[in-house]
Enzyme design. Structure first.
Site, PDB file in Angstrom:
ATOM      1  N   GLY A  11     -72.647  76.524 -71.040  1.00  0.00           N
ATOM      2  CA  GLY A  11     -71.835  77.583 -71.628  1.00  0.00           C
ATOM      3  C   GLY A  11     -71.475  77.199 -73.042  1.00  0.00           C
ATOM      4  O   GLY A  11     -71.448  76.022 -73.386  1.00  0.00           O
ATOM      5  N   GLY A  12     -71.207  78.184 -73.857  1.00  0.00           N
ATOM      6  CA  GLY A  12     -70.873  77.897 -75.249  1.00  0.00           C
ATOM      7  C   GLY A  12     -71.965  77.076 -75.896  1.00  0.00           C
ATOM      8  O   GLY A  12     -73.123  77.464 -75.907  1.00  0.00           O
ATOM      9  N   ASP A  13     -71.596  75.918 -76.398  1.00  0.00           N
ATOM     10  CA  ASP A  13     -72.587  75.041 -77.032  1.00  0.00           C
ATOM     11  C   ASP A  13     -72.807  73.768 -76.221  1.00  0.00           C
ATOM     12  O   ASP A  13     -73.168  72.732 -76.754  1.00  0.00           O
ATOM     13  CB  ASP A  13     -72.170  74.711 -78.461  1.00  0.00           C
ATOM     14  CG  ASP A  13     -70.837  73.967 -78.529  1.00  0.00           C
ATOM     15  OD1 ASP A  13     -70.180  73.804 -77.485  1.00  0.00           O
ATOM     16  OD2 ASP A  13     -70.457  73.553 -79.627  1.00  0.00           O
ATOM     17  N   GLU A  14     -72.606  73.866 -74.914  1.00  0.00           N
ATOM     18  CA  GLU A  14     -72.761  72.694 -74.046  1.00  0.00           C
ATOM     19  C   GLU A  14     -74.032  72.800 -73.210  1.00  0.00           C
ATOM     20  O   GLU A  14     -74.287  73.827 -72.581  1.00  0.00           O
ATOM     21  CB  GLU A  14     -71.558  72.563 -73.112  1.00  0.00           C
ATOM     22  CG  GLU A  14     -70.259  72.304 -73.847  1.00  0.00           C
ATOM     23  CD  GLU A  14     -69.077  72.264 -72.907  1.00  0.00           C
ATOM     24  OE1 GLU A  14     -69.168  72.829 -71.791  1.00  0.00           O
ATOM     25  OE2 GLU A  14     -68.068  71.677 -73.282  1.00  0.00           O
TER      26      GLU A  14
END
Length: 89
Positions: free
Chosen positions: A35-38
């Site tokens: 999710g996001g930048d993970e």
């Protein structure tokens, strides 16, 4: 990134990271975006090659991304070396 360079630029960087991780890890690994930048990846690395491989990954994830319009984005991974030996679990 999205606020300063736009969502298209952010999407390009995420896609580049996903492609880099997938190429580095190879076909026998599991790679995914949390999710996001993970991102996370699961793979087996021989102990004698582990350090060298993780150093290669670290360098690769710090290589700038070139956007479609020619702009270059400096990128970095904050925690590449979260390596664990899962055989001990």
């Amino acid at each position: 990134m999205n606020d300063t360079m736009g969502h298209a630029a952010g999407d390009t960087v995420l896609a580049a990271y996903g492609s880099r991780l997938t190429a580095w890890a190879g076909p026998r690994a599991a790679v995914g975006r949390l999710g996001g930048d993970e991102f996370a990846l699961v793979l087996e690395l021989n102990a004698d090659r582990r350090e060298r491989c993780l150093e290669q990954l670290f360098r690769m994830l710090h290589t700038p991304v070139v956007l479609d319009d020619g702009r270059t984005v400096d990128v970095a991974a904050s925690d590449v070396l979260g390596a664990r030996d899962l055989s001990r679990l």
